[in-house]
Design an enzyme around this catalytic site. Sequence first.
Site: not given
Length: 381
Positions: A124-125, A127, A130, A132, A267, A339, A362, A366
């Site tokens: 749990g980091l 948010e 929050a 990056s 195909r 298709g 993770e 960027e």
Amino acid sequence: MNFDLSEEHEAFRKVVRDFAEREIAPHAERWDREHVFPLDAVRAMGDLGLFGLPFPPEYGGSGADFTTLCVAIEELARVDSSVAITLEAAVGLGAAPIATYGTDEQRASWLPDLCAGRALAAFGLTEADAGSDAAAIRTRARRDGDEWVIDGSKAFITNSGTPITSVVTVGARTDASGDITAIVVPTEAPGFLVEPAYRKMGWHASDTHPLRFDSCRVPVANTLGPEGAGFRQFLAILDDGRVAIAALAVGLAQACLEQSVRYAGERIAFGAPIGAHQGVAFRCADLAVMVENARLLTYKAAWLKDSGRPFKQAAAMAKLYATEAAVDAARHATQIFGGAGFMDESPVSRFYRDAKVLEIGEGTSEIQRLVIGRELGLPVR
């Protein structure tokens, strides 16, 4: 110079591939369509020992190297990314902080069930404001006697609401300095609330929820390492996680290659298999090059980690290239299928939807470029 995995790694790859083909592949389309968390398959992965791979035998783990974990994640992702991310998040993000920074008592309390797959852990980091900019988290924890009282929320947390999730390692600002501290929060703690699951573009069989902490009380003894050390701990854990996500991307890209080559041979168009036409054959060739490059970058990063050498830049490179290659591979595969690839019954449709998040979770592409730039000595911000 030797680019081969060891005989032990290859034997393990065969075990996981056989398991994935037998226990996961036949059900992956239905799990995706019905948004089903495959609890029985997860328990079977626990019986196979996958959740304990990198952890010490005294806690029920295998004591395997990090490369072995990457092999397992790659092979699972070759058939279903949702199952692969369940393993990656539970091991690399959920249990790893406890194994790496926990006390002997903390490890003995939580790792045996996590290694056996009887329980899952979450990380749990992130948010809402929050992602990056992980240092901008607002969740707070204040001391009240021998307890932490936690208030705040987390977003996009994998494995946070499954029937067997037992703990979440939470980043919170503590009152002494305002620095981030890592605290293990059991899911039965008072004030721990799991919000309704997200509706996602992909990873439909993976569990993802927002979390809320409403005066959530846990013992101060649940602190991982020194107070205020959480941010440094999380950054180190994320370096490992980037290599593991790269392995997941390699598995997805490999699946795109295999499906494309098979379909191109079956195909018929203009009187011949479509693979006889350069437009399709060249796409498959490009796919093969992307997969090979991604795999080499990924396993080099894993080898560096296993060798005890610096691997931050290698991890960022592997994560950046492999995840962008997976997105490109899914796009190429869908084009080759035409298709049929646009229909959800086709596996490449699922691969296409599952791939995009790999460039985000993770550490976005960027952020990987930022890390690489800094490792090159540039003053990039």
